[in-house]
Design an enzyme around this catalytic site. Structure first.
Site, short mmCIF file in Angstrom:
data_model
loop_
_atom_site.label_atom_id
_atom_site.label_comp_id
_atom_site.label_asym_id
_atom_site.label_seq_id
_atom_site.Cartn_x
_atom_site.Cartn_y
_atom_site.Cartn_z
N CYS A 150 82.59 99.78 47.41
CA CYS A 150 83.78 100.27 48.12
C CYS A 150 84.93 100.63 47.18
O CYS A 150 85.96 101.13 47.63
CB CYS A 150 84.27 99.23 49.14
SG CYS A 150 85.00 97.75 48.42
N CYS A 169 84.01 94.75 51.50
CA CYS A 169 82.83 95.34 52.12
C CYS A 169 81.64 94.39 52.26
O CYS A 169 80.64 94.75 52.89
CB CYS A 169 82.40 96.59 51.35
SG CYS A 169 81.74 96.24 49.70
N CYS A 171 84.33 96.80 42.70
CA CYS A 171 83.13 96.84 43.53
C CYS A 171 82.57 98.27 43.51
O CYS A 171 83.30 99.22 43.82
CB CYS A 171 83.47 96.41 44.96
SG CYS A 171 82.09 96.58 46.12
N CYS A 206 82.20 90.79 47.94
CA CYS A 206 83.42 91.59 47.98
C CYS A 206 84.11 91.35 49.32
O CYS A 206 83.49 91.49 50.38
CB CYS A 206 83.08 93.07 47.83
SG CYS A 206 84.52 94.17 47.99
N CYS A 255 87.35 88.05 34.81
CA CYS A 255 88.51 87.36 35.36
C CYS A 255 88.82 88.02 36.70
O CYS A 255 89.29 89.15 36.74
CB CYS A 255 89.67 87.49 34.38
SG CYS A 255 91.14 86.57 34.86
#
Length: 162
Positions: free
Chosen positions: A125, A77, A122, A74, A146
């Site tokens: 976060c 984070c 995510c 991510c 996607c």
């Protein structure tokens, strides 16, 4: 008479939407920051995609035609989200994976743009990553995650252990 019935309907729909938005804002993630902190730490495009649920342009994005071995994190984070061994070319113009690291992903119904989709974000976060569709490779999961390139950072396989 039609206007009389329309007013309560509009109030009901609007109030439900407002409450849903308030509940989303109250959602707690292990990593939480103020909007100003996010704006300071992310590029303008990362902020637009991760925090405002935007979408980057198709085709000319960093990881669309990128096939090195490693792990995708991510960009907000740093938590691990996807492994390169599950990445494939969907022809959509964005990176596609047939699965992710489930404990680090969360899903939400998205009814924007006049259609029903599944948003993936995510779980650490709350950053918006993209959407999951049911048109992925039938020989594996049948799913297509996607994902916006800008919502990801990549760690090559040889540098994964830090």
């Amino acid at each position: 008479m039609k206007n009389f019935l329309l007013i309560p309907f509009v109030v009901l729909v609007t109030s439900c939407n407002t409450n849903a938005q308030k509940n989303k804002e109250k959602e707690n993630f292990p990593v939480t920051k103020t909007e100003q902190e996010w704006k300071t730490e992310l590029t303008a495009m990362e902020y637009y995609v991760l925090r405002k649920k935007g979408t980057e342009k198709a085709i000319k994005n960093e990881y669309n035609k990128f096939y090195e071995r490693g792990t995708y994190l991510c960009a907000g984070c740093g938590v691990k989200l996807y492994e390169s061994k599950y990445k494939y070319d969907s022809g959509s113009g964005w990176p596609a994976f047939d699965r992710g690291i489930e404990k680090n992903l969360a899903y939400e119904k998205d009814v924007s743009l006049g259609m029903v989709r599944t948003e993936v974000h995510c779980a650490n976060c709350g950053g918006h990553l993209g959407h999951v569709f049911l048109d992925g490779p039938s020989q594996t999961t049948g799913l297509r995650h996607c994902v916006n390139s800008v919502s990801l950072d990549f760690i090559p396989e040889r540098n994964e252990e830090k």
